[in-house]
Design a protein around this motif. Sequence first.
Motif, short mmCIF file in Angstrom:
data_model
loop_
_atom_site.label_atom_id
_atom_site.label_comp_id
_atom_site.label_asym_id
_atom_site.label_seq_id
_atom_site.Cartn_x
_atom_site.Cartn_y
_atom_site.Cartn_z
N ILE A 1 -7.71 20.18 2.07
CA ILE A 1 -6.86 20.05 3.26
C ILE A 1 -7.72 19.46 4.36
N HIS A 2 -7.34 18.28 4.83
CA HIS A 2 -8.12 17.60 5.86
C HIS A 2 -7.48 17.90 7.21
N VAL A 3 -8.21 18.60 8.06
CA VAL A 3 -7.69 18.92 9.38
C VAL A 3 -8.36 17.97 10.38
N SER A 4 -7.75 16.81 10.59
CA SER A 4 -8.29 15.84 11.55
C SER A 4 -7.23 14.81 11.89
N ASN A 5 -7.26 14.33 13.11
CA ASN A 5 -6.27 13.32 13.54
C ASN A 5 -6.47 12.02 12.78
N GLU A 6 -7.75 11.68 12.46
CA GLU A 6 -8.03 10.44 11.73
C GLU A 6 -7.41 10.50 10.33
N ALA A 7 -7.55 11.67 9.68
CA ALA A 7 -7.00 11.81 8.32
C ALA A 7 -5.48 11.68 8.35
N VAL A 8 -4.85 12.22 9.40
CA VAL A 8 -3.39 12.12 9.51
C VAL A 8 -2.99 10.66 9.68
N ALA A 9 -3.73 9.92 10.53
CA ALA A 9 -3.42 8.50 10.76
C ALA A 9 -3.62 7.71 9.47
N ALA A 10 -4.69 8.00 8.74
CA ALA A 10 -4.96 7.28 7.49
C ALA A 10 -3.87 7.56 6.46
N ALA A 11 -3.42 8.81 6.40
CA ALA A 11 -2.36 9.16 5.45
C ALA A 11 -1.05 8.46 5.81
N ALA A 12 -0.76 8.36 7.12
CA ALA A 12 0.46 7.70 7.57
C ALA A 12 0.40 6.21 7.24
N ALA A 13 -0.78 5.60 7.44
CA ALA A 13 -0.95 4.17 7.15
C ALA A 13 -0.78 3.92 5.65
N ALA A 14 -1.33 4.81 4.82
CA ALA A 14 -1.21 4.66 3.37
C ALA A 14 0.25 4.78 2.95
N ALA A 15 0.97 5.73 3.56
CA ALA A 15 2.39 5.91 3.23
C ALA A 15 3.19 4.69 3.65
N ALA A 16 2.87 4.11 4.82
CA ALA A 16 3.59 2.93 5.30
C ALA A 16 3.32 1.73 4.40
N ALA A 17 2.06 1.61 3.92
CA ALA A 17 1.70 0.51 3.03
C ALA A 17 2.48 0.60 1.72
N LEU A 18 2.69 1.85 1.24
CA LEU A 18 3.45 2.05 0.01
C LEU A 18 4.90 1.63 0.18
N LYS A 19 5.43 1.91 1.36
CA LYS A 19 6.84 1.62 1.64
C LYS A 19 7.12 0.12 1.75
N GLY A 20 6.10 -0.67 2.12
CA GLY A 20 6.30 -2.10 2.29
C GLY A 20 6.70 -2.43 3.71
N PRO A 21 6.90 -3.74 4.00
CA PRO A 21 7.20 -4.14 5.37
C PRO A 21 8.53 -3.59 5.84
N SER A 22 8.64 -3.36 7.16
CA SER A 22 9.87 -2.85 7.75
C SER A 22 10.92 -3.95 7.76
N PRO A 23 12.21 -3.61 7.95
CA PRO A 23 13.26 -4.64 8.00
C PRO A 23 12.96 -5.70 9.06
N GLY A 24 12.45 -5.27 10.21
CA GLY A 24 12.16 -6.21 11.29
C GLY A 24 11.10 -7.22 10.88
#
Length: 252
Positions: free
Chosen positions: A142-165
Amino acid sequence: MPGLEKRIVIAAIVFVFAVTGLIAISVRSFGIGLPTCLTDVRPFRESKVIQQGPKRYEVHYVSQMWNFEPADLAVEPGSTVDLYLSTKDVTHGMQIVGTNVNLMAVPGAVNYARVKFDKPGDYLVVCNEYCGVAHHNMAARIHVSNEAVAAAAAAAAALKGPSPGQQLLDQNGCTACHSIDGTASTAPTFKGLYGSKRTLADGSTVTADDEYLLQSIEMPEAKVVKGFDAMPPLPVSPEDARKMVEFIKGLR
Ligand code: CUA
């Protein structure tokens, strides 16, 4: 009753009250709770991370020989996490080192604990019930850090692909001239555009807000930024123009 017996009985009564009092104090002052077996929650086989709000998480941990899912969890410092634990196979243990979480994963049951992560850092999650030959390798983090949360969010966004916009901007050829990463080109970059002050060809200034961006998509010649040529109007629906603006907004 002889004196000695009387004193022993009184001492026993005092002892019982003292222990009960200590339990009450540890529950109230130190947040120490007894591990709970939930009888009204069906055992689950899929792990899940649900963000219920800022710094509030519900996490469903699935244990099996010989890992925990999710193997990596990232939360902000100060987060409160409700842990639900279930197992796909045999009995496992789940101890979060550095906290007072120590649960058992029992087949057919769901166990629960709440933990608050005040200190940033990487917390090791280990299995502490012998569960087979690779028991000693069964762990998660369990990573308790703001950087780890940002990295996880970026990885999840990359998996999802580009936004409709972003897809619309690419399909309509906008990103051929307007970069999204700040690179200079034949047209102003979209990065940092939203909210910025634009100097127009006639010397006046405007703020790049929603209205300005929508107008620039629909009637590009209305407000031309100094040093650039007007682009041809884009035949896009107002709805699509909105999606484009939403994406540009996010490019801070
Ligand atoms: Cu799982 Cu030991």
